[in-house]
Motif scaffolding. Structure first.
Motif, PDB file in Angstrom:
ATOM      1  N   VAL A  70      54.969  34.563  36.283  1.00  0.00           N
ATOM      2  CA  VAL A  70      54.049  35.481  36.940  1.00  0.00           C
ATOM      3  C   VAL A  70      53.067  34.642  37.733  1.00  0.00           C
ATOM      4  N   VAL A  71      52.808  35.035  38.962  1.00  0.00           N
ATOM      5  CA  VAL A  71      51.797  34.376  39.777  1.00  0.00           C
ATOM      6  C   VAL A  71      50.540  35.242  39.717  1.00  0.00           C
ATOM      7  N   TRP A  72      49.447  34.618  39.358  1.00  0.00           N
ATOM      8  CA  TRP A  72      48.164  35.298  39.194  1.00  0.00           C
ATOM      9  C   TRP A  72      47.292  34.904  40.368  1.00  0.00           C
ATOM     10  N   LEU A  73      46.917  35.881  41.199  1.00  0.00           N
ATOM     11  CA  LEU A  73      46.086  35.615  42.372  1.00  0.00           C
ATOM     12  C   LEU A  73      44.797  36.418  42.260  1.00  0.00           C
ATOM     13  N   GLN A  74      43.683  35.710  42.100  1.00  0.00           N
ATOM     14  CA  GLN A  74      42.395  36.390  42.026  1.00  0.00           C
ATOM     15  C   GLN A  74      41.896  36.660  43.435  1.00  0.00           C
ATOM     16  N   VAL A  75      41.462  37.892  43.679  1.00  0.00           N
ATOM     17  CA  VAL A  75      40.973  38.313  44.992  1.00  0.00           C
ATOM     18  C   VAL A  75      39.629  39.014  44.814  1.00  0.00           C
TER      19      VAL A  75
END
Length: 132
Positions: A70-75
């Motif tokens: 899983v790629v976790w991208l904080q925005v």
């Protein structure tokens, strides 16, 4: 262990499709490309404090994102990013919602099936805060 850099590497059946998704749709910026004989066989993308690397691997079988990847991208704003992605034609697997642990999450997948979660830390989150 003194980790100097980190990247997540995805072996892509269709590098061009994956690049369009990660660069054009998600908006990640190219750090560098590589290859041989004038052919680009890989690209490294800036992703906050880390990197995402896409490499051509036409022989890859099954979705790259199968299992626990899983790629976790904080925005800054999950609802804003979700709306932008929907306008771009991206299928959303799970719409933005505030989770029991306090983060706002939205789930989607890249062309190879890699699971991606967009994460927002709301200002009132009890344990984390986004520094502006």
């Amino acid at each position: 262990m003194d980790v100097l850099s980190m990247r997540t590497i995805f072996r892509c059946r269709d590098l061009a499709a994956s690049r369009r998704f990660w660069e054009d749709t998600l908006g990640l910026t190219v750090a560098r490309e590589y290859g041989a004989g004038g052919e680009v066989t890989g690209v490294v993308l800036f992703a906050g404090g880390g990197f995402v690397e896409l490499t051509s691997s036409p022989e890859a079988t099954g979705p790259s994102g199968s299992g626990s990847t899983v790629v976790w991208l904080q925005v800054a704003s999950v609802p804003d990013e979700e709306a932008r992605l929907v306008r771009a034609g991206v299928a959303i697997d799970r719409s933005a919602e505030r989770m029991p642990w306090g983060l706002v999450e939205c789930w989607l997948s890249d062309p190879d099936g890699v699971r991606i979660v967009l994460v927002e830390t709301p200002p009132d989150h009890p344990l984390r805060r986004r520094v502006e």
